[in-house]
Design a protein around this motif. Structure first.
Motif, PDB file in Angstrom:
ATOM      1  N   GLN A 244     -10.649 -15.806  43.765  1.00 38.45           N
ATOM      2  CA  GLN A 244     -11.025 -16.835  42.787  1.00 38.45           C
ATOM      3  C   GLN A 244     -10.774 -18.267  43.254  1.00 38.45           C
ATOM      4  O   GLN A 244     -11.612 -19.138  42.966  1.00 38.45           O
ATOM      5  CB  GLN A 244     -10.400 -16.569  41.417  1.00 38.45           C
ATOM      6  CG  GLN A 244      -8.892 -16.402  41.418  1.00 38.45           C
ATOM      7  CD  GLN A 244      -8.367 -16.067  40.021  1.00 38.45           C
ATOM      8  OE1 GLN A 244      -8.568 -16.827  39.097  1.00 38.45           O
ATOM      9  NE2 GLN A 244      -7.689 -14.945  39.889  1.00 38.45           N
TER      10      GLN A 244
ATOM     11  N   ASP B 291     -12.904 -26.437  27.302  1.00 37.72           N
ATOM     12  CA  ASP B 291     -11.863 -25.813  28.120  1.00 37.72           C
ATOM     13  C   ASP B 291     -12.102 -24.302  28.114  1.00 37.72           C
ATOM     14  O   ASP B 291     -11.789 -23.621  27.153  1.00 37.72           O
ATOM     15  CB  ASP B 291     -10.476 -26.143  27.556  1.00 37.72           C
ATOM     16  CG  ASP B 291      -9.365 -25.527  28.407  1.00 37.72           C
ATOM     17  OD1 ASP B 291      -9.681 -24.845  29.421  1.00 37.72           O
ATOM     18  OD2 ASP B 291      -8.183 -25.730  28.074  1.00 37.72           O
TER      19      ASP B 291
ATOM     20  N   GLU C 236     -15.616 -23.479  35.420  1.00 33.88           N
ATOM     21  CA  GLU C 236     -15.032 -22.476  34.517  1.00 33.88           C
ATOM     22  C   GLU C 236     -16.026 -22.096  33.418  1.00 33.88           C
ATOM     23  O   GLU C 236     -16.177 -20.928  33.072  1.00 33.88           O
ATOM     24  CB  GLU C 236     -13.733 -22.992  33.877  1.00 33.88           C
ATOM     25  CG  GLU C 236     -12.648 -23.386  34.872  1.00 33.88           C
ATOM     26  CD  GLU C 236     -12.331 -22.299  35.894  1.00 33.88           C
ATOM     27  OE1 GLU C 236     -12.219 -21.127  35.507  1.00 33.88           O
ATOM     28  OE2 GLU C 236     -12.218 -22.629  37.094  1.00 33.88           O
TER      29      GLU C 236
ATOM     30  N   ARG D 149     -10.997 -22.163  30.514  1.00 36.77           N
ATOM     31  CA  ARG D 149     -10.183 -21.521  31.549  1.00 36.77           C
ATOM     32  C   ARG D 149      -9.702 -20.119  31.198  1.00 36.77           C
ATOM     33  O   ARG D 149      -9.326 -19.357  32.079  1.00 36.77           O
ATOM     34  CB  ARG D 149      -8.976 -22.395  31.879  1.00 36.77           C
ATOM     35  CG  ARG D 149      -9.338 -23.579  32.761  1.00 36.77           C
ATOM     36  CD  ARG D 149      -8.133 -24.450  33.004  1.00 36.77           C
ATOM     37  NE  ARG D 149      -7.616 -24.956  31.730  1.00 36.77           N
ATOM     38  CZ  ARG D 149      -6.442 -25.562  31.602  1.00 36.77           C
ATOM     39  NH1 ARG D 149      -5.666 -25.741  32.643  1.00 36.77           N
ATOM     40  NH2 ARG D 149      -6.055 -26.008  30.422  1.00 36.77           N
ATOM     41  N   ARG D 150      -9.685 -19.771  29.907  1.00 39.40           N
ATOM     42  CA  ARG D 150      -9.181 -18.438  29.555  1.00 39.40           C
ATOM     43  C   ARG D 150     -10.235 -17.342  29.679  1.00 39.40           C
ATOM     44  O   ARG D 150     -10.017 -16.212  29.234  1.00 39.40           O
ATOM     45  CB  ARG D 150      -8.624 -18.451  28.131  1.00 39.40           C
ATOM     46  CG  ARG D 150      -7.361 -19.271  28.059  1.00 39.40           C
ATOM     47  CD  ARG D 150      -6.700 -19.182  26.696  1.00 39.40           C
ATOM     48  NE  ARG D 150      -5.602 -20.131  26.657  1.00 39.40           N
ATOM     49  CZ  ARG D 150      -4.515 -19.988  25.908  1.00 39.40           C
ATOM     50  NH1 ARG D 150      -4.408 -18.947  25.118  1.00 39.40           N
ATOM     51  NH2 ARG D 150      -3.563 -20.888  25.950  1.00 39.40           N
TER      52      ARG D 150
ATOM     53  N   ARG E 200     -13.919 -20.765  43.310  1.00 39.93           N
ATOM     54  CA  ARG E 200     -13.877 -22.041  42.572  1.00 39.93           C
ATOM     55  C   ARG E 200     -14.181 -23.208  43.499  1.00 39.93           C
ATOM     56  O   ARG E 200     -14.953 -24.106  43.158  1.00 39.93           O
ATOM     57  CB  ARG E 200     -12.494 -22.252  41.951  1.00 39.93           C
ATOM     58  CG  ARG E 200     -12.219 -21.382  40.771  1.00 39.93           C
ATOM     59  CD  ARG E 200     -10.965 -21.831  40.014  1.00 39.93           C
ATOM     60  NE  ARG E 200     -10.896 -21.157  38.740  1.00 39.93           N
ATOM     61  CZ  ARG E 200     -10.117 -20.099  38.477  1.00 39.93           C
ATOM     62  NH1 ARG E 200      -9.303 -19.627  39.396  1.00 39.93           N
ATOM     63  NH2 ARG E 200     -10.147 -19.533  37.291  1.00 39.93           N
TER      64      ARG E 200
END
Ligand code: HEM
Ligand code: SF4
Lengths: 67, 401
Positions: free
Chosen positions: B353, B336, B277, B338-339, B357
């Motif tokens: 995606q 983090d 990410e 992820r956004r 990933r």
């Protein structure tokens, strides 16, 4: 303390899988078209954070979390 | 603002900073969430630079991705006509949703997760070949391109033996420096190629995505040409992007040895998933922005976007927005991330995606562990970057160990 309620709008869902990745105990995807399904509308309080995160990540704004 | 004070887009990256967005984009983001830029054809679409406005606009149904509408900010001469549309990525709902849903099931999280052993085997075999072969070697040619190409070929039912054909045309299709007529010819060649494969699958169906599309065509749910268009979209999107993430990601990690060490010396799937990410956020290889046109007047951040105005949502700079990510210029595999908006946002958010990933998780958790002394075999300044592409990356990455 009671947990949150989850509402899913399947018409909006684009099958990104973000919710299943984030909260697999609450969300799954339909076999036939990958659209999200709710495994529960009232998840355990332990799931509240990941459910909120799933709603924030959903690209289609298809997930609503009610207190 | 007169047109000669409007900055030209796309902008150049700073010399010596191949992983950072252009300085001019940082400046525009500091100044305002939206501004105007000038394109090659003199048009002045909106450039949306801040994360919050990007997400809100990408999720807004008043924005259209229909490339044939007047005002759509096309990146180079040779705008496709209707017949040439590249699958549903350049269409709007409801037709976009109808077509996307036909091919979503194979990209569902659990279906993709089931492919992990097969992807691991592909990656392991290619690393065996690397280790047995000559060095230095070009990591792009020998590893970064074959991994996603083999994976998407298996999923679609495309013979990998044709990889020179589809890799070459895909490269043309997403390059701004390739002349318009040559780009058009590459699109038609890919379209014809997929159409021939669909014909073969009609006669001799297999357990693959193209055969499923044939079933839809036979049921009257899908035009044959739309099926071919979807095939082109999945084939192109399915290998170019991930290949660039593999090669550029490896180069970025080699330049950040402390971060590479986390992957090389650790064995935690959570760390690996987080690293993917963060690399997606930090590198944001789709570096010329999501492109849209407004269908209606939209008020946002104190400005009015008029119906018919073009918009470029620059997700590369959005992923470096200090209002969303602390210390955004730092590659920190433990954050983090992820956004991020590296896969876009809204109804067009990347369909592939989960597969991207998975491939990146397998690659980043395997390559540096199996080749712990991996290093560049050329000076950073001599590595050719894809400044002219819709997808950023490196043309070549000579490595040794
Ligand atoms: C790391 C790799 C990848 C990156 C960074 C990436 C990025 C993106 C982005 C930014 C979009 C949004 C386009 C827009 O909003 O205009 C997109 C859409 C799309 N991607 Fe990916 N992608 C990757 C891998 C893949 C793979 C492996 C596939 C699969 C086969 C794929 C298939 C698609 C498709 C079909 C769309 C169009 C979705 C739609 O319009 O509804 N991508 N991708
Ligand atoms: S995150 Fe949203 S769009 Fe993606 S699968 Fe879940 S509900 Fe659907």
């Amino acid at each position: 303390m009671s947990g949150v309620r989850v509402i899913l709008d399947q018409d909006k869902c684009v099958g990104s899988g973000q919710c299943v990745m984030t909260a697999p105990e609450v969300f799954d995807q339909r076999d036939e078209d990958g659209i999200a399904v709710l495994l529960t509308t009232a998840p355990d309080t332990g799931q509240t954070d990941v459910v909120r995160e799933a709603a924030a990540l959903c690209p289609a704004l298809a997930i609503t979390v009610r207190e | 603002m007169t047109s000669d004070t409007v900055p030209a887009f796309p902008m150049a990256r700073a010399a010596g900073c191949p992983f950072d967005p252009p300085p001019e984009l940082h400046r525009l983001q500091d100044e305002a969430p939206l501004s105007r830029v000038r394109l090659w054809d003199g048009s002045t679409p909106w450039l949306v630079t801040r994360y919050a406005e990007q997400r809100s606009l990408l999720a807004d149904p008043r924005l259209s991705a229909d490339v044939t509408r007047p005002g759509y900010p096309f990146p180079a001469p040779g705008r496709p006509t209707g017949a040439q549309k590249l699958g549903f990525i350049l269409m709007d709902d409801p037709e976009h949703a109808r077509l996307r849903r036909m091919v979503t099931a194979p990209f569902a999280i659990k279906r993709v997760e089931a492919l992990r052993p097969a992807v691991q085997k592909i990656v392991d075999d290619l690393i065996d070949d690397l280790l047995a072969g000559p060095k230095p070697v070009d990591l792009v040619e020998a590893f970064a391109l074959p991994v996603p190409s083999l994976v998407i070929c298996a999923l679609l039912g495309v013979p990998y033996a044709d990889h020179d054909l589809f890799q070459g045309h895909s490269r043309n299709l997403i390059s701004r420096s390739v002349p318009a007529d040559q780009r058009g010819a590459s699109f038609r060649a890919l379209h014809d190629y997929l159409d021939r494969l669909l014909a073969q699958k009609t006669a001799d169906p297999g357990d693959d995505l193209l055969s499923q599309l044939v079933t839809r065509v036979q049921a009257g749910e899908l035009e044959r040409s739309d099926a071919a268009g979807i095939g082109v979209l999945l084939l192109v999107a399915g290998h170019e992007t991930t290949a660039n993430m593999i090669a550029l990601g490896t180069l970025a990690l080699l330049e950040h040895p402390d971060q590479l060490a986390l992957l090389r010396d650790g064995d935690d799937p959570k760390l690996v998933a987080g690293a993917v990410e963060e690399l997606l956020r930090y590198l944001n290889i789709t570096h010329t922005g999501r492109r849209r046109v407004a269908l209606d007047d939209i008020e946002i951040a104190g400005v009015t976007i008029r119906a018919g105005d073009g918009l470029i949502l620059a997700n590369d700079i959005g992923n470096r927005d200090p209002g969303t990510f602390t210390d955004p210029g730092t590659l920190d595999l433990t954050r983090d991330a992820r956004r991020h908006v590296a896969f876009g946002f809204g109804v067009h958010q990347c369909l592939g995606q989960p597969l991207a990933r998975l491939e990146l998780q397998v690659v980043y958790s395997t390559l540096y562990r199996r080749i712990p002394t991996l290093r560049r075999a050329a000076a950073l300044a001599d590595i050719p970057f894809k400044h002219d592409g819709a997808v950023y990356g490196v043309y070549e990455l000579p490595v040794t160990w």
